[in-house]
Structures are given as C-alpha cells and as structure tokens.
Design a protein around this motif. Structure first.
Motif, PDB file in Angstrom:
ATOM      1  N   ASP A  84       0.830  -1.203   0.000  1.00 43.20           N
ATOM      2  CA  ASP A  84       0.000   0.000   0.000  1.00 43.20           C
ATOM      3  C   ASP A  84       0.866   1.254   0.000  1.00 43.20           C
ATOM      4  N   LEU A  85       0.414   2.264  -0.736  1.00 43.47           N
ATOM      5  CA  LEU A  85       1.061   3.571  -0.715  1.00 43.47           C
ATOM      6  C   LEU A  85       0.453   4.402   0.404  1.00 43.47           C
ATOM      7  N   VAL A  86       1.307   4.925   1.286  1.00 46.48           N
ATOM      8  CA  VAL A  86       0.822   5.572   2.503  1.00 46.48           C
ATOM      9  C   VAL A  86       1.649   6.818   2.801  1.00 46.48           C
ATOM     10  N   GLY A  87       1.169   7.567   3.782  1.00 44.05           N
ATOM     11  CA  GLY A  87       1.877   8.757   4.216  1.00 44.05           C
ATOM     12  C   GLY A  87       1.932   8.856   5.726  1.00 44.05           C
ATOM     13  N   VAL A  88       2.923   9.589   6.213  1.00 42.28           N
ATOM     14  CA  VAL A  88       3.062   9.920   7.632  1.00 42.28           C
ATOM     15  C   VAL A  88       3.391  11.401   7.706  1.00 42.28           C
ATOM     16  N   GLY A  89       2.657  12.119   8.552  1.00 42.35           N
ATOM     17  CA  GLY A  89       2.871  13.545   8.689  1.00 42.35           C
ATOM     18  C   GLY A  89       3.648  13.906   9.931  1.00 42.35           C
ATOM     19  N   CYS A  90       3.203  14.939  10.630  1.00 46.37           N
ATOM     20  CA  CYS A  90       3.982  15.525  11.719  1.00 46.37           C
ATOM     21  C   CYS A  90       3.898  14.754  13.029  1.00 46.37           C
ATOM     22  N   MET A  91       2.945  13.829  13.158  1.00 39.63           N
ATOM     23  CA  MET A  91       2.742  13.107  14.426  1.00 39.63           C
ATOM     24  C   MET A  91       2.820  11.612  14.203  1.00 39.63           C
ATOM     25  N   VAL A  92       3.291  10.899  15.240  1.00 44.43           N
ATOM     26  CA  VAL A  92       3.290   9.441  15.196  1.00 44.43           C
ATOM     27  C   VAL A  92       2.581   8.828  16.395  1.00 44.43           C
ATOM     28  N   ASP A  93       2.057   9.662  17.315  1.00 51.04           N
ATOM     29  CA  ASP A  93       1.305   9.129  18.456  1.00 51.04           C
ATOM     30  C   ASP A  93       0.678  10.282  19.229  1.00 51.04           C
ATOM     31  N   SER A  94      -0.275   9.924  20.083  1.00 48.07           N
ATOM     32  CA  SER A  94      -0.882  10.854  21.042  1.00 48.07           C
ATOM     33  C   SER A  94      -1.508  10.002  22.133  1.00 48.07           C
ATOM     34  N   CYS A  95      -2.058  10.644  23.156  1.00 47.73           N
ATOM     35  CA  CYS A  95      -2.575   9.856  24.276  1.00 47.73           C
ATOM     36  C   CYS A  95      -3.803   9.040  23.906  1.00 47.73           C
ATOM     37  N   GLN A  96      -4.553   9.470  22.895  1.00 47.54           N
ATOM     38  CA  GLN A  96      -5.749   8.785  22.388  1.00 47.54           C
ATOM     39  C   GLN A  96      -6.943   8.835  23.338  1.00 47.54           C
ATOM     40  N   THR A  97      -6.798   9.444  24.513  1.00 52.49           N
ATOM     41  CA  THR A  97      -7.896   9.411  25.492  1.00 52.49           C
ATOM     42  C   THR A  97      -8.436  10.784  25.863  1.00 52.49           C
ATOM     43  N   CYS A  98      -7.673  11.853  25.675  1.00 55.08           N
ATOM     44  CA  CYS A  98      -8.131  13.181  26.091  1.00 55.08           C
ATOM     45  C   CYS A  98      -9.244  13.670  25.175  1.00 55.08           C
ATOM     46  N   GLU A  99      -9.847  14.792  25.545  1.00 51.69           N
ATOM     47  CA  GLU A  99     -10.970  15.332  24.777  1.00 51.69           C
ATOM     48  C   GLU A  99     -10.563  15.659  23.341  1.00 51.69           C
ATOM     49  N   ALA A 100      -9.364  16.221  23.160  1.00 52.70           N
ATOM     50  CA  ALA A 100      -8.917  16.559  21.809  1.00 52.70           C
ATOM     51  C   ALA A 100      -8.734  15.306  20.960  1.00 52.70           C
ATOM     52  N   CYS A 101      -8.063  14.292  21.507  1.00 52.95           N
ATOM     53  CA  CYS A 101      -7.848  13.056  20.755  1.00 52.95           C
ATOM     54  C   CYS A 101      -9.167  12.373  20.414  1.00 52.95           C
ATOM     55  N   GLN A 102     -10.093  12.359  21.367  1.00 55.55           N
ATOM     56  CA  GLN A 102     -11.392  11.737  21.127  1.00 55.55           C
ATOM     57  C   GLN A 102     -12.164  12.468  20.040  1.00 55.55           C
ATOM     58  N   ALA A 103     -11.872  13.749  19.861  1.00 55.67           N
ATOM     59  CA  ALA A 103     -12.523  14.542  18.814  1.00 55.67           C
ATOM     60  C   ALA A 103     -11.789  14.443  17.477  1.00 55.67           C
ATOM     61  N   GLY A 104     -10.728  13.619  17.391  1.00 57.12           N
ATOM     62  CA  GLY A 104      -9.967  13.496  16.157  1.00 57.12           C
ATOM     63  C   GLY A 104      -9.017  14.650  15.925  1.00 57.12           C
ATOM     64  N   LEU A 105      -8.642  15.330  17.014  1.00 58.47           N
ATOM     65  CA  LEU A 105      -7.734  16.482  16.939  1.00 58.47           C
ATOM     66  C   LEU A 105      -6.444  16.147  17.675  1.00 58.47           C
ATOM     67  N   GLU A 106      -5.791  15.081  17.217  1.00 59.19           N
ATOM     68  CA  GLU A 106      -4.610  14.574  17.917  1.00 59.19           C
ATOM     69  C   GLU A 106      -3.498  15.614  18.023  1.00 59.19           C
ATOM     70  N   GLN A 107      -3.476  16.567  17.099  1.00 55.64           N
ATOM     71  CA  GLN A 107      -2.418  17.587  17.150  1.00 55.64           C
ATOM     72  C   GLN A 107      -2.539  18.471  18.381  1.00 55.64           C
ATOM     73  N   TYR A 108      -3.740  18.508  18.978  1.00 54.99           N
ATOM     74  CA  TYR A 108      -3.964  19.305  20.188  1.00 54.99           C
ATOM     75  C   TYR A 108      -4.049  18.424  21.434  1.00 54.99           C
ATOM     76  N   CYS A 109      -3.499  17.234  21.368  1.00 53.79           N
ATOM     77  CA  CYS A 109      -3.505  16.293  22.497  1.00 53.79           C
ATOM     78  C   CYS A 109      -3.102  17.016  23.778  1.00 53.79           C
ATOM     79  N   GLU A 110      -3.933  16.867  24.811  1.00 55.29           N
ATOM     80  CA  GLU A 110      -3.693  17.582  26.067  1.00 55.29           C
ATOM     81  C   GLU A 110      -2.447  17.088  26.797  1.00 55.29           C
ATOM     82  N   ALA A 111      -2.016  15.865  26.480  1.00 55.99           N
ATOM     83  CA  ALA A 111      -0.779  15.344  27.051  1.00 55.99           C
ATOM     84  C   ALA A 111       0.417  15.627  26.153  1.00 55.99           C
ATOM     85  N   GLY A 112       0.145  16.226  24.996  1.00 61.62           N
ATOM     86  CA  GLY A 112       1.199  16.505  24.020  1.00 61.62           C
ATOM     87  C   GLY A 112       1.335  15.367  23.034  1.00 61.62           C
TER      88      GLY A 112
END
Length: 351
Positions: A84-112
């Motif tokens: 498969d042809l794929v891409g990776v941008g500026c992030m490779v992980d986030s906490c996945q549990t905070c309000e921002a991550c749950q909203a699909g806004l991983e770039q604003y992850c409250e834990a960074g």
C-alpha cells in the motif's frame, strides 16, 4: 531484532546534516513498517536541525512529510497491507484518550502529541527519528492512505504544508462566494490559494512583492494586493471573511486585521514567535474581530485533505532533490530560493 537503517542526521546545532545509521524498532502489534520513497523538506526541519526553537535533541533525523510503501505490518493491523502507498505527517502518536484526541484532533492532544522526529516514544521513551531515512515504523492510527491519482513526489508536502492550510479553511467553513485572503506566497501560502479556490472562495493574496502577482493568479487567486501600497490596502478595508497568515517571522498584523469584516477571523499558521508589534485593541473591539491560531490537522482530517486533493487534482509545487543536496537546500530555503517545496527522492540514499 531492531532493524538498522541509513538516514541523514544533524549531530549538533552547527553541524551539517550527514549520513547516520540507527535502529528502527521491532514491529508492535499495531505497527506499520514503511519503505520511504519521498520526504518533503519543511522549514521546521531547518529550525530544528539548528536548534532555533531551543528544543532540539541530537542526533536529530528530520522529516515529517513522508510518502512510502508498506513493507510489513503488525499482527493486529487490518487496514493496511504490504504494498500500500501511505503517508506519515507531523505526528506518530498521542494519548488517544483526552478530549482533543477523542474529537480526532490529535495535534492538540492535552498530554502533548508525539512528533515524528525530535520526540520521545510514549512506550519506551526512545527518540523519534524522521523521514530523512530508508524506513519508518509507525502505529497504524497515524498512517494515512495515498489516494489514486496523486503524484507521489508532489503529495509529500501535503502532509504538513497542505494540512496546515486545509484545516483552518475547513474549520472556519469556507464556502462558495466567501472572500478569503492569504498572507504570503510560500510553501504554505500557495497551498492556501489552491485549496480556497477549490472550495469556491474568492481568493486574494497579500504580498510585498510584485513578482508574486502572476504566480498567484496562475494558481487561482482572483486578486493580489500589495501590502506596501496604502491605497491598495484601503481598497479592501472591511472586505474579507477570513484571513490566513502564513508568514513565518515577526510582522505587523494590524494592517491586515483592518481588512477583515465584522465578526470574522484572522488565523495565524506561520509565526511561532511572540506577536510584535502589538495588536490595536480598538480595531478588534470595534469590529468584534478575532485572532486565532491553527496547527496542522488531525489524522482523519489529513486523510480528508488527501482525498480532496485527489478529487480536485491539487498538489504542491516541488523541486525534487537528492538527499546529498540537503544542506544546500537549507541555504536556498533561507534565501526563499525554492518554488515552493523541496522533496527528497529517498532512492538517492542508496548511492
């Protein structure tokens, strides 16, 4: 057994970016291993390599605009397959549990969020190394699919420059007939013109250079305003529904804010430094205007941006280089001698 890969790294703030061998981790159950084909060169790569943001850890392997081909997958990965042809941008992980991550806004992850390079892995605290390399291993949650029809070379900068411009245009609901202004015609600005035009907006470029007029119009801009011309600036007072400022260094926001309509937004995406000179509060209050910021986009939105780009045949204007030319490319970036992004052909690593 971790895999040894070749890349290019800065060993200090004053050293050239040079060949560097390091290890990529074994696949975790949710990991995707990607053979890197192309990697865009972002101005932040230069800032980080030279520690201009005073946060760099060395050795530092830059690169967060990554296009590649899946070479292996972890046992729990079901949405990607080898080839498969794929891409990776500026992030490779986030906490996945905070309000921002749950909203699909991983770039604003409250834990960074965990950045693609110059970060630390959330599980083992090892340094993250970026796309100036042969291979990368990333959680499948932070991998996006490259749609058919996108040129792989010119798609690479979409993963930073593209999403940085697409996200605010979508967040502030740009639609047909809206009057949108873009401040600055560089890697970010030229993508803003293309996206806003495709969304049906009337698009104006603010620039200090007459040489940018024809370029901007060729990309779809309806008008160009010279910000150094007082009469041209007066002619667009209280005119725009949204302004997106892409200029990466300190400059005066006030003349541009005066061109906003009442209740509209001035969005900063390019300047990570303190705002100087200060903002005239009277102009804000008497127009109920807002100054906002925006950073890249979440993973779902990045996929939507790629799909939109394929649908509307939008890509970044690029100059493809060999990795051996990266230090020269950095110097040319400082002189704005690129239209509009460098992209490294990672096949050049083999030489």
């Amino acid at each position: 057994m971790p895999t040894a890969v070749l890349g290019y790294a800065a060993q200090s703030a004053t050293s050239a970016v040079a060949p560097f061998e390091f290890a990529r981790r074994d696949l975790r159950p949710d990991d995707v291993s990607i053979e890197i084909l192309y990697c865009g060169v972002c101005h932040s790569d230069l800032h980080q390599a030279r520690n201009e943001w005073h946060s760099s850890s060395y050795p530092l392997v830059p690169g967060h605009e990554i296009i590649g081909r899946v070479s292996a997958i972890g046992a729990e990965v079901g949405n990607f397959q080898p080839g498969d042809l794929v891409g990776v941008g500026c992030m490779v992980d986030s906490c996945q549990t905070c309000e921002a991550c749950q909203a699909g806004l991983e770039q604003y992850c409250e834990a960074g969020c965990t950045f693609t390079y110059n970060g630390k892995d959330r599980l083992d605290q090892s340094p993250t190394f970026g796309g100036y390399s042969q291979q990368i291993v990333v959680s499948d949650k932070f991998v996006v699919r490259i749609p058919a029809g996108l040129d792989l070379q010119s798609a690479a900068p979409l993963l930073c420059a593209g999403i940085t411009m697409y996200s605010p245009l979508r967040h502030w609901n740009v639609k047909e007939g809206d009057k949108v202004a873009i401040v600055g015609l560089g890697g970010l600005g030229h993508m803003g013109i293309k996206f806003a035009t495709a969304m049906g907006a009337e698009v104006t470029l603010f620039t200090r250079s007459t040489s940018k007029i024809e370029e901007a119009k060729a990309m779809g801009a309806d008008a160009v305003v010279l910000s150094t011309d007082a009469e041209q600036m007066r002619s667009v007072r209280n005119y725009f529904d949204l302004i997106v400022d892409t200029v990466p260094n300190k400059h005066d926001f006030n003349p541009y804010i005066a061109t906003l309509k009442r209740d509209r937004n001035y969005v900063v995406v390019g300047q990570p430094e303190p705002i100087e000179p200060g903002i005239n509060g009277w102009d804000l209050m008497m127009g109920r205007k807002s100054i906002s910021g925006s950073a890249i986009g979440g993973i779902a939105e990045t996929q939507a941006m790629l799909d939109f780009s394929a649908e509307h045949q939008i890509s970044c204007d690029v100059e493809v280089i060999d990795i051996q030319a990266i230090n020269e490319a950095y110097e040319r970036m400082l002189k704005s001698d690129v239209k509009y992004r460098f992209v490294i052909d990672m096949a050049s690593l083999k030489s």
